[in-house]
Motif scaffolding. Structure first.
Motif, PDB file in Angstrom:
ATOM      1  N   VAL A  59      31.053  42.913  43.608  1.00  0.00           N
ATOM      2  CA  VAL A  59      31.646  42.532  44.890  1.00  0.00           C
ATOM      3  C   VAL A  59      32.199  43.800  45.523  1.00  0.00           C
ATOM      4  N   HIS A  60      31.665  44.159  46.679  1.00  0.00           N
ATOM      5  CA  HIS A  60      32.133  45.337  47.403  1.00  0.00           C
ATOM      6  C   HIS A  60      33.258  44.908  48.345  1.00  0.00           C
ATOM      7  N   PRO A  61      34.385  45.614  48.309  1.00  0.00           N
ATOM      8  CA  PRO A  61      35.541  45.221  49.127  1.00  0.00           C
ATOM      9  C   PRO A  61      35.356  45.584  50.603  1.00  0.00           C
ATOM     10  N   GLU A  62      34.527  44.823  51.271  1.00  0.00           N
ATOM     11  CA  GLU A  62      34.253  45.028  52.689  1.00  0.00           C
ATOM     12  C   GLU A  62      34.526  43.734  53.420  1.00  0.00           C
ATOM     13  N   LYS A  63      34.537  43.812  54.726  1.00  0.00           N
ATOM     14  CA  LYS A  63      34.675  42.598  55.534  1.00  0.00           C
ATOM     15  C   LYS A  63      33.429  42.463  56.379  1.00  0.00           C
ATOM     16  N   PRO A  64      32.644  41.427  56.221  1.00  0.00           N
ATOM     17  CA  PRO A  64      32.760  40.402  55.177  1.00  0.00           C
ATOM     18  C   PRO A  64      32.390  40.975  53.814  1.00  0.00           C
ATOM     19  N   PRO A  65      32.866  40.327  52.750  1.00  0.00           N
ATOM     20  CA  PRO A  65      32.567  40.840  51.407  1.00  0.00           C
ATOM     21  C   PRO A  65      31.052  40.880  51.159  1.00  0.00           C
ATOM     22  N   ARG A  66      30.638  41.918  50.464  1.00  0.00           N
ATOM     23  CA  ARG A  66      29.220  42.081  50.125  1.00  0.00           C
ATOM     24  C   ARG A  66      29.084  41.977  48.609  1.00  0.00           C
ATOM     25  N   VAL A  67      28.216  41.087  48.166  1.00  0.00           N
ATOM     26  CA  VAL A  67      27.984  40.885  46.732  1.00  0.00           C
ATOM     27  C   VAL A  67      26.547  41.276  46.425  1.00  0.00           C
ATOM     28  N   GLU A  68      26.382  42.094  45.402  1.00  0.00           N
ATOM     29  CA  GLU A  68      25.048  42.517  44.984  1.00  0.00           C
ATOM     30  C   GLU A  68      24.825  42.156  43.519  1.00  0.00           C
ATOM     31  N   TYR A  69      23.579  41.820  43.238  1.00  0.00           N
ATOM     32  CA  TYR A  69      23.167  41.510  41.870  1.00  0.00           C
ATOM     33  C   TYR A  69      22.186  42.577  41.428  1.00  0.00           C
ATOM     34  N   ALA A  70      22.378  43.064  40.202  1.00  0.00           N
ATOM     35  CA  ALA A  70      21.494  44.103  39.661  1.00  0.00           C
ATOM     36  C   ALA A  70      21.265  43.822  38.183  1.00  0.00           C
ATOM     37  N   LEU A  71      20.141  44.284  37.683  1.00  0.00           N
ATOM     38  CA  LEU A  71      19.831  44.115  36.267  1.00  0.00           C
ATOM     39  C   LEU A  71      20.647  45.071  35.414  1.00  0.00           C
ATOM     40  N   THR A  72      21.050  44.607  34.254  1.00  0.00           N
ATOM     41  CA  THR A  72      21.638  45.477  33.244  1.00  0.00           C
ATOM     42  C   THR A  72      20.476  46.124  32.486  1.00  0.00           C
TER      43      THR A  72
END
Length: 114
Positions: A59-72
């Motif tokens: 979760v990136h602390p931006e407005k609006p919040p930005r959520v990214e999914y990435a592989l481990t």
């Protein structure tokens, strides 16, 4: 083998992993890449993959919040398996898979995978 198939899971799970192989994606991007998946199913798959430590959710602390999914690293390791499946499917479609040349493991080895 049964454990492996159960680990990969549902119809959509391998496709989510496949699309994350080329980099992090947002929820909306994944939804567009997976036509036919419901928002609830996508959210469920992402939560399950995160719980299995195959993906991370940032979760990136931006407005609006930005959520990214990435592989481990663990999730990326599944990429080789998915590549093999995709290659087999393409060969099967082209008729280039030779009968008896499916890469089966010996009976003894297959029992150790279950």
């Amino acid at each position: 083998m049964t454990r492996t198939l159960a680990f990969v899971g549902s119809r959509w799970t391998p496709l989510v992993i496949w699309h994350l192989l080329d980099g992090a994606k947002r929820y909306g991007q994944l939804g567009r890449l997976l036509p036919g998946i419901s928002p609830k199913t996508l959210a469920d798959r992402l939560q399950t993959l995160e719980a299995q430590e195959l993906i991370t959710r940032t979760v990136h602390p931006e407005k609006p919040p930005r959520v990214e999914y990435a592989l481990t690293a663990r999730g990326r390791a599944l990429g080789e398996i998915l590549d093999s499946i995709a290659r087999w499917a393409e060969e099967e479609e082209d008729g280039t898979v030779r009968p008896g040349h499916v890469g089966r493991v010996s009976d003894q080895a297959s029992h150790s995978l279950a």
